[in-house]
Design a protein around this motif. Structure first.
Motif, PDB file in Angstrom:
ATOM      1  N   GLU A  50       0.934  -1.299  -0.230  1.00  0.00           N
ATOM      2  CA  GLU A  50       0.048   0.189   0.147  1.00  0.00           C
ATOM      3  C   GLU A  50       0.849   1.387  -0.181  1.00  0.00           C
ATOM      4  O   GLU A  50       0.304   2.372  -0.713  1.00  0.00           O
ATOM      5  CB  GLU A  50      -1.040  -0.061   1.234  1.00  0.00           C
ATOM      6  N   ASP A 109       1.197   3.473  -3.203  1.00  0.00           N
ATOM      7  CA  ASP A 109       0.206   4.139  -3.420  1.00  0.00           C
ATOM      8  C   ASP A 109      -0.302   5.557  -2.619  1.00  0.00           C
ATOM      9  O   ASP A 109      -0.768   6.410  -3.004  1.00  0.00           O
ATOM     10  CB  ASP A 109      -1.290   3.271  -3.399  1.00  0.00           C
ATOM     11  N   MET A 110       0.055   5.277  -1.299  1.00  0.00           N
ATOM     12  CA  MET A 110      -0.236   6.393  -0.319  1.00  0.00           C
ATOM     13  C   MET A 110       0.755   7.376  -0.826  1.00  0.00           C
ATOM     14  O   MET A 110       0.298   8.510  -0.744  1.00  0.00           O
ATOM     15  CB  MET A 110      -0.073   5.747   0.990  1.00  0.00           C
ATOM     16  N   LYS A 163       1.888   8.190  -3.665  1.00  0.00           N
ATOM     17  CA  LYS A 163       1.313   8.987  -4.759  1.00  0.00           C
ATOM     18  C   LYS A 163       0.127   9.773  -4.374  1.00  0.00           C
ATOM     19  O   LYS A 163       0.067  10.957  -5.006  1.00  0.00           O
ATOM     20  CB  LYS A 163       1.185   7.728  -5.875  1.00  0.00           C
ATOM     21  N   PHE A 164      -0.575   9.125  -3.711  1.00  0.00           N
ATOM     22  CA  PHE A 164      -1.862  10.077  -3.225  1.00  0.00           C
ATOM     23  C   PHE A 164      -1.420  11.418  -2.498  1.00  0.00           C
ATOM     24  O   PHE A 164      -2.140  12.425  -2.685  1.00  0.00           O
ATOM     25  CB  PHE A 164      -2.672   8.981  -2.265  1.00  0.00           C
ATOM     26  N   LYS A 223      -0.089  13.916  -5.335  1.00  0.00           N
ATOM     27  CA  LYS A 223      -1.042  14.367  -6.167  1.00  0.00           C
ATOM     28  C   LYS A 223      -2.415  14.976  -5.608  1.00  0.00           C
ATOM     29  O   LYS A 223      -2.890  15.519  -6.454  1.00  0.00           O
ATOM     30  CB  LYS A 223      -1.519  13.161  -7.080  1.00  0.00           C
ATOM     31  N   TYR A 274      -4.596   3.099  -5.083  1.00  0.00           N
ATOM     32  CA  TYR A 274      -4.559   4.332  -5.174  1.00  0.00           C
ATOM     33  C   TYR A 274      -5.926   4.933  -5.655  1.00  0.00           C
ATOM     34  O   TYR A 274      -6.719   5.943  -5.160  1.00  0.00           O
ATOM     35  CB  TYR A 274      -3.396   4.816  -6.207  1.00  0.00           C
ATOM     36  N   GLU A 275      -6.584   4.169  -6.766  1.00  0.00           N
ATOM     37  CA  GLU A 275      -7.918   4.539  -7.227  1.00  0.00           C
ATOM     38  C   GLU A 275      -8.950   4.606  -6.166  1.00  0.00           C
ATOM     39  O   GLU A 275      -9.793   5.381  -6.148  1.00  0.00           O
ATOM     40  CB  GLU A 275      -8.211   3.265  -8.441  1.00  0.00           C
ATOM     41  N   MET A 278      -8.231   5.159  -2.926  1.00  0.00           N
ATOM     42  CA  MET A 278      -8.111   6.671  -2.221  1.00  0.00           C
ATOM     43  C   MET A 278      -8.781   7.665  -2.801  1.00  0.00           C
ATOM     44  O   MET A 278      -9.304   8.516  -2.148  1.00  0.00           O
ATOM     45  CB  MET A 278      -6.533   6.691  -1.873  1.00  0.00           C
TER      46      MET A 278
END
Length: 169
Positions: A76, A79-80, A82-83, A86, A158-159, A161
């Motif tokens: 995870e 993805d966190m 990246k979140f 962005k 990610y999606e 989130m």
């Protein structure tokens, strides 16, 4: 007889007001379920600072509970990150330090994954107990008013989130 038609109108207004008050009371109730006000806590960060969940009022928060030894947490984390990069959201990742072999493992993990968001250290397990964390990772999406809008058990892609952030506020 002349005012009999007013009775249903007055009752309708009364019940509408009562139901609205009930819904508002539920949202202001502190708890760990969707619709509850997220319980506040203070925690030390990996950098040695103290932060409280309430410090972030007015901003959406992704509150994540994790550990270095947890395989889904490892999946995870990119993805966190990246979140965090962005989107306009606070990411507060609370490490269950009382489950780690060494505190140094946390810093090594953070460096390895290039994590730039806030890392809280739950040294005595008080925060994870307050939120009754099991399993890890567990993630709460909290809106700018401090209300829990989504709770996820296990790794969140990610999606998902982004989807839950877009549903807040």
């Amino acid at each position: 007889m002349k005012f009999n038609y007013l009775i249903p109108i007055v009752l309708g207004i009364f019940f509408s007001f009562f139901m609205t008050e009930q819904l508002l009371a539920e949202e202001n109730k502190e708890g760990i379920e969707v619709g509850n006000k997220a319980p506040d806590f203070e925690i030390e960060t990996l950098n040695g600072e103290k932060v409280s969940l309430s410090d972030y009022k007015g901003k959406p928060v992704m509150l994540n509970f994790w550990a270095t030894w947890c395989p889904p947490c490892q999946v995870e984390m990119p993805d966190m990150q990246k979140f965090h990069e962005k989107h306009e959201v606070v990411v507060l990742a609370v490490n269950l330090l009382d489950t780690e072999m060494k505190r140094d493992h946390v810093q090594k993990f953070v460096d390895e994954f290039g994590m730039t968001f806030t890392i809280g250290l739950d040294g005595d397990g008080a925060v994870s107990s307050k939120y009754r964390i099991n399993p890890i990772p567990t993630t709460y999406m909290i809106d700018s008013k401090g209300i829990i809008r989504h709770k996820s058990l296990g790794a969140m892609p990610y999606e998902t989130m982004v989807e839950h952030l877009n549903k807040m506020d």
